[in-house]
Design an enzyme around this catalytic site. Structure first.
Site, PDB file in Angstrom:
ATOM      1  N   ARG A  48     -39.742 -32.953   5.136  1.00 18.95           N
ATOM      2  CA  ARG A  48     -40.620 -34.004   5.661  1.00 18.95           C
ATOM      3  C   ARG A  48     -40.728 -35.160   4.678  1.00 18.95           C
ATOM      4  NH1 ARG A  48     -46.637 -32.458   7.370  1.00 18.95           N
ATOM      5  NH2 ARG A  48     -46.828 -32.254   5.114  1.00 18.95           N
TER       6      ARG A  48
ATOM      7  N   GLU B 158     -55.609 -35.855  16.017  1.00 26.03           N
ATOM      8  CA  GLU B 158     -55.627 -34.798  15.003  1.00 26.03           C
ATOM      9  C   GLU B 158     -56.888 -34.930  14.169  1.00 26.03           C
ATOM     10  OE1 GLU B 158     -52.118 -35.419  12.617  1.00 26.03           O
ATOM     11  OE2 GLU B 158     -52.487 -37.575  12.473  1.00 26.03           O
TER      12      GLU B 158
ATOM     13  N   ARG C 168     -46.498 -58.502  -7.417  1.00 30.32           N
ATOM     14  CA  ARG C 168     -47.121 -58.342  -6.110  1.00 30.32           C
ATOM     15  C   ARG C 168     -46.495 -59.289  -5.089  1.00 30.32           C
ATOM     16  NH1 ARG C 168     -51.142 -59.728  -2.625  1.00 30.32           N
ATOM     17  NH2 ARG C 168     -52.297 -57.967  -1.695  1.00 30.32           N
TER      18      ARG C 168
ATOM     19  N   TYR D 284     -46.563 -38.865   0.277  1.00 32.31           N
ATOM     20  CA  TYR D 284     -47.007 -37.718  -0.507  1.00 32.31           C
ATOM     21  C   TYR D 284     -46.784 -36.418   0.256  1.00 32.31           C
ATOM     22  CZ  TYR D 284     -51.304 -37.001   2.242  1.00 32.31           C
ATOM     23  OH  TYR D 284     -52.190 -36.718   3.244  1.00 32.31           O
TER      24      TYR D 284
END
Length: 283
Positions: free
Chosen positions: A52, A179, A100, A33
């Protein structure tokens, strides 16, 4: 009037925005995302986010369902349709829907979803007052340089911070800060800005890159290295950066006031520069 979202090629009202229950983003967090800020109806640092995004997709051997130009058009269309003057555009690409299986499917069409949020970015109360953080162990996976949607542990850390009466957490590994839960972390020692060097331990923040460039252009000294919690607690200033908080001062770490307990001059000046330059460069 509901928001307009973009789902797999269509602009739809948010109540009609649906994906398959077999989407691997839902089943495996098999997706990436980006969040792009909007100021004055214009996109901030879009090229950095698109670059990115391309790297994250490449690291996961995941194809993109759109070109960069198409992605820009979709962002702009959503900003226009939703009347966003200040806020954000959220983008998520997944490997798509398939039965799946832990092995990647070879025939799934990648899924793409975008939506907007109106949000106060410039006149942020948290930026004026500063935020309080606590340090917590970093229990995430080892490829934090890929911006994936697997954000459960950062969410847990954020909630633990709030349970301790703080606003956010800085995560710590091998005695050093990596971070924040959704941001890059910095301290100021004397006249030097210190932030962790890039690697697989942290995300290469787009705002981080811009802020460090602006700092160097303003003749501020920057050191990219790991720092300890103890260094942070005794720092003159501390702050975080992210796409939607820009430069946000930190005024307390683990209950210890940073400096005089108010936003420091370096963080305040970098925030001013970032907002000024972003307004000029928005597209």
């Amino acid at each position: 009037m509901s928001r307009i979202c973009y789902v797999n090629g269509d602009y739809v009202a948010e109540e009609d925005a649906k994906i398959s229950v077999f989407d691997r983003g839902f089943l495996f967090a098999d997706g990436v995302y980006e969040v792009t800020s909007v100021l004055g109806g214009k996109l901030i640092d879009f090229d950095g986010h698109a670059t990115r995004l391309s790297r994250s997709l490449s690291e996961l051997a995941m194809p993109s369902p759109v070109t960069r130009d198409e992605l820009l058009d979709i962002h702009r269309e959503l900003v226009t349709r939703n009347g966003i003057e200040e806020g954000l555009v959220y983008l998520q690409i997944t490997r798509g829907a398939a039965d799946r299986d832990f092995a990647y499917p070879t025939d799934a069409a990648p899924g793409i979803v975008l939506f907007t949020q109106t949000k106060t970015l410039i006149e942020s109360p948290a930026a004026r007052a500063g935020i309080r953080i606590v340090s917590l162990p970093d229990a995430r996976w080892g490829r934090r340089d890929i911006k994936t949607v697997q954000l459960l542990y950062p969410s847990m850390a954020k909630m633990e911070a709030k349970a301790q009466g703080a606003d956010d957490a800085w995560m710590v590994e091998d005695g050093h800060v990596t971070e924040g839960t959704s941001n890059n972390a910095y301290i100021v020692k004397g006249s030097t800005i210190v932030t962790r060097q890039l690697g697989t331990e942290i995300l290469a923040g787009i705002t981080r890159n811009a802020v460090l460039r602006f700092a160097r252009e303003a003749q501020m000294k920057v050191e990219e290295r790991a720092f300890t919690v103890e260094e942070a607690e005794s720092a003159d200033e501390a702050f975080v950066t992210s796409a939607t908080t820009f430069v946000q001062p930190v005024v307390s770490i683990n209950g210890s006031e940073i400096g005089d307990g108010t936003p420091g001059p370096v963080a305040r000046r970098l925030r001013e520069i970032y907002i000024e330059e972003s307004r000029k460069a928005g597209i």
